[in-house]
Motif scaffolding. Structure first.
Motif, PDB file in Angstrom:
ATOM      1  N   ASN A 171       0.832  -1.188   0.000  1.00 43.82           N
ATOM      2  CA  ASN A 171       0.000   0.000   0.000  1.00 43.82           C
ATOM      3  C   ASN A 171       0.877   1.252   0.000  1.00 43.82           C
ATOM      4  OD1 ASN A 171      -2.283   1.673   0.219  1.00 43.82           O
ATOM      5  ND2 ASN A 171      -2.171   1.637   2.451  1.00 43.82           N
ATOM      6  N   ARG A 172       1.593   1.486   1.106  1.00 41.63           N
ATOM      7  CA  ARG A 172       2.551   2.582   1.207  1.00 41.63           C
ATOM      8  C   ARG A 172       3.867   2.031   1.729  1.00 41.63           C
ATOM      9  NH1 ARG A 172       0.561   8.517   1.816  1.00 41.63           N
ATOM     10  NH2 ARG A 172      -1.264   8.431   0.459  1.00 41.63           N
ATOM     11  N   LEU A 173       4.960   2.610   1.228  1.00 45.87           N
ATOM     12  CA  LEU A 173       6.301   2.106   1.502  1.00 45.87           C
ATOM     13  C   LEU A 173       7.128   3.190   2.178  1.00 45.87           C
ATOM     14  CD1 LEU A 173       8.588  -0.051   0.989  1.00 45.87           C
ATOM     15  CD2 LEU A 173       8.964   1.115  -1.213  1.00 45.87           C
ATOM     16  N   VAL A 174       7.775   2.845   3.306  1.00 43.42           N
ATOM     17  CA  VAL A 174       8.677   3.764   3.998  1.00 43.42           C
ATOM     18  C   VAL A 174      10.059   3.128   4.052  1.00 43.42           C
ATOM     19  CG1 VAL A 174       9.169   5.032   6.119  1.00 43.42           C
ATOM     20  CG2 VAL A 174       6.785   4.667   5.410  1.00 43.42           C
ATOM     21  N   LEU A 175      11.041   3.798   3.459  1.00 41.64           N
ATOM     22  CA  LEU A 175      12.424   3.325   3.458  1.00 41.64           C
ATOM     23  C   LEU A 175      13.247   4.257   4.339  1.00 41.64           C
ATOM     24  CD1 LEU A 175      12.861   2.610  -0.368  1.00 41.64           C
ATOM     25  CD2 LEU A 175      12.090   1.034   1.436  1.00 41.64           C
ATOM     26  N   VAL A 176      13.768   3.733   5.430  1.00 40.44           N
ATOM     27  CA  VAL A 176      14.526   4.524   6.396  1.00 40.44           C
ATOM     28  C   VAL A 176      16.008   4.210   6.261  1.00 40.44           C
ATOM     29  CG1 VAL A 176      14.847   5.096   8.835  1.00 40.44           C
ATOM     30  CG2 VAL A 176      12.559   4.516   7.976  1.00 40.44           C
ATOM     31  N   SER A 177      16.802   5.221   5.910  1.00 43.50           N
ATOM     32  CA  SER A 177      18.255   5.064   5.761  1.00 43.50           C
ATOM     33  C   SER A 177      18.591   3.891   4.840  1.00 43.50           C
ATOM     34  CB  SER A 177      18.929   4.872   7.120  1.00 43.50           C
ATOM     35  OG  SER A 177      18.992   6.087   7.820  1.00 43.50           O
ATOM     36  N   ALA A 178      18.010   3.895   3.671  1.00 45.06           N
ATOM     37  CA  ALA A 178      18.247   2.847   2.680  1.00 45.06           C
ATOM     38  C   ALA A 178      18.406   3.491   1.311  1.00 45.06           C
ATOM     39  CB  ALA A 178      17.081   1.857   2.668  1.00 45.06           C
ATOM     40  N   GLY A 179      19.545   3.254   0.658  1.00 44.61           N
ATOM     41  CA  GLY A 179      19.806   3.837  -0.648  1.00 44.61           C
ATOM     42  C   GLY A 179      19.503   2.872  -1.771  1.00 44.61           C
ATOM     43  N   TYR A 180      19.863   3.266  -2.981  1.00 44.59           N
ATOM     44  CA  TYR A 180      19.549   2.428  -4.141  1.00 44.59           C
ATOM     45  C   TYR A 180      20.777   1.939  -4.889  1.00 44.59           C
ATOM     46  CZ  TYR A 180      20.621   6.473  -7.071  1.00 44.59           C
ATOM     47  OH  TYR A 180      21.273   7.510  -7.689  1.00 44.59           O
ATOM     48  N   ALA A 181      21.983   2.440  -4.539  1.00 40.44           N
ATOM     49  CA  ALA A 181      23.179   2.044  -5.272  1.00 40.44           C
ATOM     50  C   ALA A 181      24.404   2.112  -4.365  1.00 40.44           C
ATOM     51  CB  ALA A 181      23.399   2.940  -6.494  1.00 40.44           C
ATOM     52  N   GLN A 182      25.382   1.292  -4.661  1.00 38.60           N
ATOM     53  CA  GLN A 182      26.582   1.228  -3.831  1.00 38.60           C
ATOM     54  C   GLN A 182      27.347   2.544  -3.798  1.00 38.60           C
ATOM     55  OE1 GLN A 182      29.914  -1.269  -5.167  1.00 38.60           O
ATOM     56  NE2 GLN A 182      29.912  -2.249  -3.160  1.00 38.60           N
ATOM     57  N   ASP A 183      27.326   3.307  -4.888  1.00 43.17           N
ATOM     58  CA  ASP A 183      28.095   4.545  -4.904  1.00 43.17           C
ATOM     59  C   ASP A 183      27.452   5.662  -4.094  1.00 43.17           C
ATOM     60  OD1 ASP A 183      25.987   5.437  -6.463  1.00 43.17           O
ATOM     61  OD2 ASP A 183      27.184   5.804  -8.256  1.00 43.17           O
ATOM     62  N   ASP A 197      23.287  -1.524  -8.294  1.00 45.37           N
ATOM     63  CA  ASP A 197      22.627  -0.275  -8.668  1.00 45.37           C
ATOM     64  C   ASP A 197      21.197  -0.605  -9.054  1.00 45.37           C
ATOM     65  OD1 ASP A 197      21.616   2.025  -9.884  1.00 45.37           O
ATOM     66  OD2 ASP A 197      23.546   2.586 -10.726  1.00 45.37           O
ATOM     67  N   TYR A 198      20.240  -0.169  -8.238  1.00 38.28           N
ATOM     68  CA  TYR A 198      18.833  -0.458  -8.457  1.00 38.28           C
ATOM     69  C   TYR A 198      18.091   0.759  -8.993  1.00 38.28           C
ATOM     70  CZ  TYR A 198      19.837  -4.533  -5.520  1.00 38.28           C
ATOM     71  OH  TYR A 198      20.360  -5.699  -5.001  1.00 38.28           O
ATOM     72  N   PHE A 200      15.872   9.932   5.760  1.00 38.26           N
ATOM     73  CA  PHE A 200      17.309   9.896   6.040  1.00 38.26           C
ATOM     74  C   PHE A 200      17.629  10.880   7.156  1.00 38.26           C
ATOM     75  CE2 PHE A 200      17.051   8.450   1.656  1.00 38.26           C
ATOM     76  CZ  PHE A 200      17.988   7.425   1.587  1.00 38.26           C
ATOM     77  N   GLY A 201      18.754  10.666   7.811  1.00 38.56           N
ATOM     78  CA  GLY A 201      19.263  11.644   8.752  1.00 38.56           C
ATOM     79  C   GLY A 201      20.143  12.640   8.027  1.00 38.56           C
ATOM     80  N   ASP A 202      20.262  13.849   8.567  1.00 32.29           N
ATOM     81  CA  ASP A 202      21.112  14.834   7.905  1.00 32.29           C
ATOM     82  C   ASP A 202      22.592  14.508   8.075  1.00 32.29           C
ATOM     83  OD1 ASP A 202      21.517  15.547  10.559  1.00 32.29           O
ATOM     84  OD2 ASP A 202      20.858  17.628  10.329  1.00 32.29           O
ATOM     85  N   SER A 203      22.898  13.500   8.903  1.00 34.31           N
ATOM     86  CA  SER A 203      24.274  13.008   9.051  1.00 34.31           C
ATOM     87  C   SER A 203      24.307  11.506   8.799  1.00 34.31           C
ATOM     88  CB  SER A 203      24.803  13.339  10.451  1.00 34.31           C
ATOM     89  OG  SER A 203      24.846  14.734  10.661  1.00 34.31           O
ATOM     90  N   ASP A 204      23.564  11.076   7.808  1.00 37.74           N
ATOM     91  CA  ASP A 204      23.460   9.664   7.447  1.00 37.74           C
ATOM     92  C   ASP A 204      24.761   9.189   6.796  1.00 37.74           C
ATOM     93  OD1 ASP A 204      22.156   7.091   6.692  1.00 37.74           O
ATOM     94  OD2 ASP A 204      20.324   8.231   7.055  1.00 37.74           O
ATOM     95  N   MET A 205      24.862   7.885   6.536  1.00 33.75           N
ATOM     96  CA  MET A 205      26.053   7.363   5.866  1.00 33.75           C
ATOM     97  C   MET A 205      25.957   7.502   4.342  1.00 33.75           C
ATOM     98  SD  MET A 205      25.720   3.215   5.950  1.00 33.75           S
ATOM     99  CE  MET A 205      26.055   3.111   7.704  1.00 33.75           C
ATOM    100  N   TYR A 206      24.846   7.988   3.856  1.00 31.00           N
ATOM    101  CA  TYR A 206      24.684   8.240   2.424  1.00 31.00           C
ATOM    102  C   TYR A 206      25.006   9.698   2.099  1.00 31.00           C
ATOM    103  CZ  TYR A 206      22.435   3.741   1.632  1.00 31.00           C
ATOM    104  OH  TYR A 206      22.176   2.400   1.522  1.00 31.00           O
ATOM    105  N   ARG A 207      25.621   9.913   0.950  1.00 30.89           N
ATOM    106  CA  ARG A 207      25.907  11.266   0.476  1.00 30.89           C
ATOM    107  C   ARG A 207      24.597  12.000   0.165  1.00 30.89           C
ATOM    108  NH1 ARG A 207      27.653  11.507  -4.182  1.00 30.89           N
ATOM    109  NH2 ARG A 207      27.278   9.358  -4.859  1.00 30.89           N
ATOM    110  N   PRO A 208      24.516  13.281   0.480  1.00 33.42           N
ATOM    111  CA  PRO A 208      23.281  14.029   0.185  1.00 33.42           C
ATOM    112  C   PRO A 208      22.899  13.965  -1.286  1.00 33.42           C
ATOM    113  CG  PRO A 208      24.705  15.307   1.626  1.00 33.42           C
ATOM    114  CD  PRO A 208      25.496  14.109   1.204  1.00 33.42           C
ATOM    115  N   GLU A 209      23.889  13.944  -2.170  1.00 35.26           N
ATOM    116  CA  GLU A 209      23.602  13.880  -3.605  1.00 35.26           C
ATOM    117  C   GLU A 209      22.855  12.598  -3.954  1.00 35.26           C
ATOM    118  OE1 GLU A 209      27.540  16.082  -3.036  1.00 35.26           O
ATOM    119  OE2 GLU A 209      26.547  14.298  -2.221  1.00 35.26           O
ATOM    120  N   HIS A 210      23.210  11.519  -3.287  1.00 33.75           N
ATOM    121  CA  HIS A 210      22.545  10.234  -3.534  1.00 33.75           C
ATOM    122  C   HIS A 210      21.099  10.281  -3.056  1.00 33.75           C
ATOM    123  CE1 HIS A 210      22.316   5.832  -3.987  1.00 33.75           C
ATOM    124  NE2 HIS A 210      21.645   5.842  -2.844  1.00 33.75           N
TER     125      HIS A 210
END
Length: 309
Positions: free
Chosen positions: A151-163, A219-220, A235-245
């Motif tokens: 129905n609805r999907l919530v992804l918390v601190s989860a990216g789509y590609a290794q880079d 890469d998804y 995401f958190g503003d200090s997450d392990m993912y780059r803001p650009e991602h």
């Protein structure tokens, strides 16, 4: 040899392909048990994996998926807020918690398909889904493969590609293996694992399994661009993912491409939330994450009229 701090940081699986790290507060939370007894619990055998699940609360069904090297118990502190409004179906993922690792190859894609089979066996139709870190990757795969289930999907601190990870995180992920075991014996992550795992001796094997999986590039983006269920990225503003991602992920969903408009006519059906003062390691326990996720799931994020008294 991996030093203790890196062993902790590199030991968690994250996002759409697993990543790295759980800090002490998160690990301590994983050892807590929610006070409310489950309405239903047990195991469901799917494609060679005997998944453990628990059902708690009443209301619209919500599938809840934990992060790597954790279990459903890591959501203990926030579970009351979720079960107050939803029937929560929590699952211990492949090789985690009370679900044995076994011999089947580990992958998020396979676990995404497994979640569909579990829900079917438990008698659920369409459900909302909230996944954190590795659980976000499994939730992503469930929605990509079986959009009719979500129905609805919530992804918390989860990216789509290794880079999407910072470069130093990729280096730490590459170090994850059974050699980290001596450094982890005194950690809450290891202690909570051996407290409930059907085969506690499999912990070094789990580290090797997750390390091997994390070293594989992925890469998804094609799947992300085709996600049909309304999706909230948190995401958190200090997450392990780059803001650009993070921004690119939202754009792949169709958001962040133009002004929303006076009448919200330019808005995507998807949403992005960046929580201030949060990292990958504490976001899943934060009250603002729960409020944000439930507001989206319950479709309660309607704006106020700026002209109203």
């Amino acid at each position: 040899m991996t030093p203790p701090r890196c062993a902790l940081r590199a030991a968690t699986i994250l996002g759409a392909a697993t990543a790295a790290a759980v800090a002490a507060p998160a690990a301590q939370a994983s050892a807590q048990k929610p006070a409310q007894a489950p309405v239903k619990s047990g195991h469901v055998a799917v494609n060679g994996v005997n998944y453990y699940y628990e059902v708690r609360g009443q209301g619209a069904p919500l599938l809840l998926l934990h992060g790597g090297l954790g279990s459903m118990d890591m959501f203990g502190p926030i579970l009351p807020a979720l079960t107050a409004r939803h029937q929560v179906i929590a699952v211990d993922l492949h090789g985690h918690g009370r679900t044995a690792l076994g011999e089947r190859p580990f992958s998020l894609e396979a676990q995404g398909a497994d979640m569909d089979a579990i829900l079917k066996q438990l008698g659920y139709g369409k459900v909302d889904v909230l996944g954190y870190s590795m659980g976000g990757g499994v939730a992503f795969q469930l929605a990509a493969q079986h959009p009719e289930r979500v129905n609805r999907l919530v992804l918390v601190s989860a990216g789509y590609a290794q880079d999407g990870f910072y470069a130093d995180m990729l280096k730490q992920q590459a170090q994850v293996n059974a050699q980290a075991m001596p450094f982890m014996k005194d950690t809450p992550m290891y202690q909570s694992y051996v407290a409930v795992a059907p085969r506690p001796q499999d912990f070094p094997k789990l580290l090797d399994t997750l390390g091997d999986y994390m070293r594989k590039p992925y890469d998804y983006s094609d799947q992300a661009a085709k996600l049909s269920p309304p999706t909230l990225l948190v995401f958190g503003d200090s997450d392990m993912y780059r803001p650009e991602h993070i921004v690119k992920f939202y754009q792949l969903l169709g958001g962040g491409l133009r002004d929303g408009g006076w009448q919200r006519e330019g808005m995507s059906r998807h949403r992005l939330a960046i929580l201030p003062g949060r990292t990958h390691y504490d976001i899943f326990l934060s009250p603002e994450m729960v409020r944000t996720a439930l507001g989206f799931i319950d479709d309660a994020d309607k704006p106020a009229d700026w002209k109203a008294d």
